[in-house]
Design a protein around this motif. Sequence first.
Motif, PDB file in Angstrom:
ATOM      1  N   LEU A 194     -26.794  29.647  76.034  1.00  0.00           N
ATOM      2  CA  LEU A 194     -27.701  29.167  74.997  1.00  0.00           C
ATOM      3  C   LEU A 194     -27.326  27.777  74.498  1.00  0.00           C
ATOM      4  O   LEU A 194     -28.207  26.956  74.213  1.00  0.00           O
ATOM      5  CB  LEU A 194     -27.691  30.137  73.811  1.00  0.00           C
ATOM      6  CG  LEU A 194     -28.257  31.539  74.023  1.00  0.00           C
ATOM      7  CD1 LEU A 194     -28.048  32.379  72.769  1.00  0.00           C
ATOM      8  CD2 LEU A 194     -29.730  31.493  74.405  1.00  0.00           C
ATOM      9  N   THR A 213     -32.250  29.331  77.404  1.00  0.00           N
ATOM     10  CA  THR A 213     -32.492  30.696  76.934  1.00  0.00           C
ATOM     11  C   THR A 213     -32.943  31.628  78.057  1.00  0.00           C
ATOM     12  O   THR A 213     -33.118  32.830  77.833  1.00  0.00           O
ATOM     13  CB  THR A 213     -33.554  30.715  75.820  1.00  0.00           C
ATOM     14  OG1 THR A 213     -34.767  30.107  76.304  1.00  0.00           O
ATOM     15  CG2 THR A 213     -33.068  29.949  74.585  1.00  0.00           C
ATOM     16  N   TRP A 254     -25.811  24.740  69.629  1.00  0.00           N
ATOM     17  CA  TRP A 254     -26.875  25.650  69.227  1.00  0.00           C
ATOM     18  C   TRP A 254     -27.016  25.575  67.715  1.00  0.00           C
ATOM     19  O   TRP A 254     -26.025  25.501  66.998  1.00  0.00           O
ATOM     20  CB  TRP A 254     -26.515  27.061  69.665  1.00  0.00           C
ATOM     21  CG  TRP A 254     -27.548  28.115  69.376  1.00  0.00           C
ATOM     22  CD1 TRP A 254     -27.532  29.017  68.345  1.00  0.00           C
ATOM     23  CD2 TRP A 254     -28.731  28.403  70.127  1.00  0.00           C
ATOM     24  NE1 TRP A 254     -28.628  29.842  68.403  1.00  0.00           N
ATOM     25  CE2 TRP A 254     -29.385  29.494  69.488  1.00  0.00           C
ATOM     26  CE3 TRP A 254     -29.311  27.846  71.272  1.00  0.00           C
ATOM     27  CZ2 TRP A 254     -30.578  30.038  69.974  1.00  0.00           C
ATOM     28  CZ3 TRP A 254     -30.495  28.386  71.752  1.00  0.00           C
ATOM     29  CH2 TRP A 254     -31.116  29.459  71.111  1.00  0.00           C
TER      30      TRP A 254
END
Length: 368
Positions: A194, A213, A254
């Motif tokens: 991610l 993702t 992230w």
Amino acid sequence: MNTLFTPYPLRSLTIPNRIWMSAMCQYSAAPDGEQVGVPTDWHFAHLAARAAGGTGLILTEGTAVSLEGRISPYDLGIWNRTQVDAFRRITAFLKSQSTVAGIQLAHAGRKACVERPWVDGGRRLAPGEPHSWTPVGPSAIPFSDSSTVPEALTRARIGEIVQEFAAAAERALEAGFEVVEIQGAHGYLIHQFLSPFSNHRTDEYGGSFEGRTRFAREVVDAVRRVWPEDLPVFFRISATDWLTENPDDDREGWTADDTVRFAKELPAHGVDLMDVSTGANVPDAKIVRGPGYQVPFAKRVRTEAGMPVAAVGLITQAGQAQEIITSGKADAVLLARELLRDPYWARRAATELGGEVRTPVQYNRARP
């Protein structure tokens, strides 16, 4: 009004209260031989005590989907029949106490291959050392300066790991679990994909938000296909790598905005609840800790994505936990170290707040 002691329905389940136990590694399984990854008497006693204490839902520690997916040689696993059979004893006892048994499925990726925390500070095992192996990751980027450089996963191996998650979910159902949680947080493999900090791939599994993702969505879809329609799937996420939130850190990671965006997508893939944590993908990230410090991220997901959430992060007091639920910041609280300190936290909270949790009949009928 919802309180800590209000039952929580999810698909066909009704979890008896909103006091849940977070997954916590115990580093207590055999590191090799026929009992590798198999729950022991320690795991039974550890989890059973919290069930007897009134906890509504208990999640196992991060349980590896393969031998290489363990974070340490002493982790639990669920890739063979011996492990399944040993878990049945635990899930049966939890159910006897009206506690819902959940399992967290995990692959440690580049964080793998470490000692137990109480042995040399949990140092990285060197290549060739007993019980060591070569970690894998989305890119050949070590977790820290002292870590082994992981092997970058091929597309074929990514597909194999996706199927390992699905096979682990099937075994978890056989073992008696009723909730499965996919570990996508704390620097484990899914989190590594991610985050742009750890994912430098240029193929369909990297680059854009959609690419980074992709692996997570494939794992979720594979698990949901084999997991019964009437039982829930959770996804644990680190809401932020704590890079963008720090104005003095210009590294890309992230973010909380990414988490909200991803949370909006997950219900369509069959995820019922997001377990919102933070951090652990960037060893030197500056984390601002304090009581309930991760709760605002859970609230954002619940408010902006409209997804049910469980909140974590230095939740220690009964009144604090009650306020999180009654104010609508989260649907449940996941306690970690506080439940290590007090297995009967739920019963104590019920006494303090005037609520009710199940007490074992043996305790109700005990005489001096």
